[in-house]
Design an enzyme around this catalytic site. Structure first.
Site, PDB file in Angstrom:
ATOM      1  N   ASP A 245     -69.176  35.483 -78.228  1.00 54.24           N
ATOM      2  CA  ASP A 245     -68.878  34.609 -79.346  1.00 54.24           C
ATOM      3  C   ASP A 245     -68.631  33.228 -78.743  1.00 54.24           C
ATOM      4  OD1 ASP A 245     -68.355  33.435 -81.754  1.00 54.24           O
ATOM      5  OD2 ASP A 245     -66.881  34.923 -82.412  1.00 54.24           O
TER       6      ASP A 245
HETATM    7  C1  BGC Z   1     -67.808  32.625 -84.884  1.00 54.95           C
HETATM    8  C2  BGC Z   1     -69.153  33.320 -84.861  1.00 54.95           C
HETATM    9  C3  BGC Z   1     -70.248  32.294 -84.929  1.00 54.95           C
HETATM   10  C4  BGC Z   1     -70.091  31.332 -83.779  1.00 54.95           C
HETATM   11  C5  BGC Z   1     -71.150  30.242 -83.757  1.00 54.95           C
HETATM   12  C6  BGC Z   1     -67.710  31.522 -83.854  1.00 54.95           C
HETATM   13  O1  BGC Z   1     -66.576  30.763 -84.073  1.00 54.95           O
HETATM   14  O2  BGC Z   1     -66.781  33.566 -84.668  1.00 54.95           O
HETATM   15  O3  BGC Z   1     -69.250  34.211 -85.939  1.00 54.95           O
HETATM   16  O4  BGC Z   1     -71.496  32.930 -84.922  1.00 54.95           O
HETATM   17  O5  BGC Z   1     -68.841  30.693 -83.887  1.00 54.95           O
HETATM   18  O6  BGC Z   1     -70.931  29.337 -84.784  1.00 54.95           O
END
Ligand code: BGC
Length: 761
Positions: A245
């Site tokens: 993530d």
């Molecule tokens: C989120 C993800 C997301 C990623 C990219 C993170 O903060 O938890 O779900 O895909 O950011 O934006």
């Protein structure tokens, strides 16, 4: 390209299709290999000789591709894309075919924007109604999450675009999400929190899995070898790439060692250098880095192979699909006296700012810039007779108390035959990054509703919310409740469709609506403290908890009404090596065409392990014309009957007579049947601390004991076996401690031999 068609730019880079992954990898330097395992910037991977750069972007219910001049923090200003209903709504449709079609449409839009991997779906379990991101998740049930998540992945990947199954794993709260340790016993972890992921991985092989931010039982998921290698790859057979993530990497070298392949976003080279240094110092085997780099190359090749420079999509057609999906996601919770659907010439007062300024998605990384936006008020005016609709805002969008707005609402409500009141959770209360503090609707909205109910006996409530809200304060004082979730850009039209019967509602709850927050399973253990959250409710999540504790709910899991009625008959269940097949006849016994969601729950009375009173194991959406009957088959996989046996670290199907319940909700069971299921043999390794009960349950040891007894005549052991009361008393007694008891007739050495022989057999 027509006005409503969006087409792709030329794909970036291009794989040398002649070169194999192995050849490409072999030609790279150590530095180049390390560089492939982290991002170039916020959304793209790095290129290397023979390896193109690809784009990964959010996700999940639309394409959120930032414009070139975006904020580079990844939040604002993305290109227009269809905002399909978020997962909270899509899940409530229980419609596998529909979710696959939405997945296909997401794939088309990704291709048109030259996106190689769309970051979704999110399939974490809705553990508490307070979860700030529940709007992005499908269900409180693992089988529903897995089946519906699979449909989204299947659709997306059929277009040559990769999915990113997230957030792996146990990211069930936003509070302290980047550090908190989700402390979960192995059975609930496997049976509730990992089961949906397992199903999607085994069935669909998502191109990528996104590890979560949090720790799991003390270890960051981004550097958890048990999670990323043992479970995901060795047990489930995942062949794709694990991406962090965004910002989830704690220790890059430990992460790569544990099975993390790609760090996103870029660390500006800092952690790549750490990898190179670790390989040079011998701290990290180069072969481990090679494995991660190989997966990055494979992903890039797949994305480029899937890219199409002629890709396009029809904005209007996707808007229409978004409306269809939203219509199928709406749950009609209550409809006293068949107040709904409304006649087009009925005079109605539409009340509530949310009717004209819809809340249609949650905040954070999934925020889509929609291609269009419907609102319910305009769409109601399209369907209703021209002079039938009046409107009053009722409350201010900013929540500021306004007596004049309330008075105006009461006036229009009094003058109409039906008042349709739009209520919902303010946007600032539901977002990625923090949890909700309560499940109450705003006080000024509830005051408005009280006043409208006084003024008009025919009041319909339409809700906009990403997580459930408490309805027990007014549910029995209104005629109808339409649960409208967050419905995406075409939700306004879909609400109008349901209100006027253009769409017969068929959505069903994927999350129990409690009477009070205090009744919910995680109430005392959410969101934890000092870096730990203990999942003290264990297996008893959602309806499993309410049913086990026999707690009244406002609306149960699986509930949802229709404008027609369905009857179930001729239910039967058969078992074979693949599992169960549940058969029944479903009849649309009412006046309208409609769709029902048939739900199958199982339980095993007398089970040797703790189980919820009922667990969802299968479901089917059945569309029937008025008066039509059809035989429906709902298969239940044998694997889905299994519990995780922590003694042997294996999934085990316990043998016995299973109860199979067929219901229109978890608390509206219409038919019950039983079926014999043959169990898996479980061979627990015995030792001197094994109990007498365990020995007797062991297929080989029990034989030895019976033989020993038979040869002994009247000794202690035979008394033990002949007297059920005595056996019950001694069942948990460790066998080693019995040796040498006066009158036992069996000594320690013999017991050791017996155990050795049983273990060796
Ligand atoms: C989120 C993800 C997301 C990623 C990219 C993170 O903060 O938890 O779900 O895909 O950011 O934006």
């Amino acid at each position: 390209m027509t006005d409503t068609t969006i087409t792709a730019d030329a794909p970036t880079g291009g794989a040398d299709s002649a070169a194999s992954v192995d050849e490409t990898l072999a030609a790279l330097t150590l530095e180049e290999k390390a560089s492939l395992t982290s991002g170039e910037d916020f959304w793209t991977t790095k290129s290397a000789p023979g390896v193109p750069s690809i784009m990964l972007t959010d996700g999940p219910h639309g394409v959120r591709k930032q414009r070139a001049n975006g904020d580079h923090l990844g939040i604002t200003d993305s290109v227009p894309a269809t905002c399909f209903p978020p997962a909270v709504a899509l899940g409530s449709s229980w419609d596998v075919t529909l979710l696959e079609r939405v997945g296909i449409a997401l794939g088309e839009e990704s291709l048109a924007e030259n996106v190689g991997v769309l970051l979704g779906p999110g399939i974490n379990i809705k553990r508490s109604p307070l979860g700030g991101r529940n709007f992005e998740y499908l269900s409180e049930d693992p089988i529903a999450s897995g089946v519906l998540g699979s449909a989204l992945v299947r659709g997306l990947q059929s277009q040559g675009v990769g999915a990113s199954l997230k957030h792996f794993a146990a990211n069930n709260q936003e509070a302290d999400r980047m550090r908190v340790s989700a402390d979960i016993d192995e059975r609930p972890l496997r049976e509730i929190y990992l089961r949906g992921f397992q199903r999607v991985v085994e069935d669909e092989q998502p191109w990528t899995v996104m590890c979560s931010y949090n720790r799991l039982n003390g270890v960051y998921t981004s550097e958890n070898p048990w999670l990323l290698n043992t479970v995901l790859r060795d047990e489930w057979g995942f062949t794709g790439l694990v991406v962090s993530d965004w910002g989830a990497v704690n220790d890059r070298v430990a992460g790569v060692e544990a099975g993390l392949d790609l760090e996103m976003p870029s660390s500006s080279g800092r952690t790549d250098a750490q990898l190179v240094a670790a390989v040079r110092s011998g701290a990290l085997a180069e072969s481990v880095l090679d494995t991660a780099a190989r997966r990055a190359i494979e992903l890039a090749f797949k994305a480029v192979a899937g890219a199409r420079d002629d890709a396009s999509y029809d904005v209007d057609a996707h808007h229409a699909l978004a409306r269809e999906a939203a219509g199928a996601s709406i749950v009609l919770l209550k409809n006293d006296g068949d107040l709904l659907p409304l006649a087009t010439d009925a005079s109605i007062a539409v009340i509530g700012e949310l009717a004209r300024a819809p809340r249609y998605q949650g905040a954070g990384s999934s925020l889509i810039n929609p291609t269009k936006l419907d609102n319910a008020l305009d769409e109601i005016r399209v369907l209703a007779a021209s002079d039938a609709v009046t409107f009053a805002a009722g409350y201010a969008a900013d929540g500021v108390d306004d007596g004049a707005l309330l008075a105006e609402a009461v006036a229009v409500a009094s003058a109409a035959s039906v008042a349709v009141v739009f209520l919902g959770v303010p946007a600032e209360q539901e977002s990625e990054g923090f949890d909700r503090e309560h499940i109450e609707l705003p006080a000024e909205q509830l005051a408005l509703l009280d006043a409208v109910i006084e003024a008009n006996a025919n009041t319909v409530v339409v809700l906009s919310n990403g997580g459930v809200v408490r309805l027990s304060g007014f549910a029995d004082r209104v005629s109808a409740i339409v649960e409208g979730w967050l419905l995406g850009q075409a939700g306004g039209g879909a609400v109008a469709d349901v209100l006027y019967g253009e769409v017969n509602p068929s959505g069903r709850l994927q999350e129990t609506i409690p009477v009070r927050l205090q009744d919910t399973a995680a109430f005392l253990d959410f969101p934890g403290e000092h870096g730990h959250v203990r999942y003290g409710e264990g297996l008893y999540v959602g309806y499993r908890w309410f049913d086990a504790r026999e707690i009244a709910v406002s609306f149960p899991f699986g509930h949802g009404l229709s404008y027609t009625t369905f009857d179930y008959s001729d239910a039967s269940v058969s078992a074979d090596a693949d599992g169960l097949v549940v058969r029944l006849t479903v009849t649309n016994s009412g006046p309208r065409d409609g769709a029902d969601i048939v739900q199958v729950y199982t339980s095993l009375p007398g089970s040797a392990v703790v189980r919820a009173p009922r667990e969802l194991k299968g479901f089917a959406k059945v569309s029937l014309a008025a008066g039509e009957s059809r035989v429906v088959e709902v298969p239940v996989r044998r694997a889905d009957l299994a519990y995780f046996d922590t003694r042997v670290d294996q999934w085990v199907v316990e043998g016995g007579t299973y109860t199979v319940e067929i219901g229109a909700s978890s608390r509206d069971i219409r038919a019950t049947s039983t079926v014999e299921v043959e169990g898996d043999a479980v061979r627990v390794t015995l030792d001197l601390n094994s109990s007498i009960g365990e020995l007797m349950a062991h297929p080989v040891a029990s034989q030895f004991i019976m033989q020993a007894m038979a040869s002994q005549g009247d000794g202690f052991t035979s008394a033990l076996m002949d007297d059920p009361g005595m056996f019950k008393m001694m069942e948990s007694f460790p066998i080693g401690r019995l040796a040498g008891f006066p009158g036992m007739g069996i000594d320690r050495e013999q017991i050791e031999q017996l155990i050795a022989a049983a273990n060796a057999a």
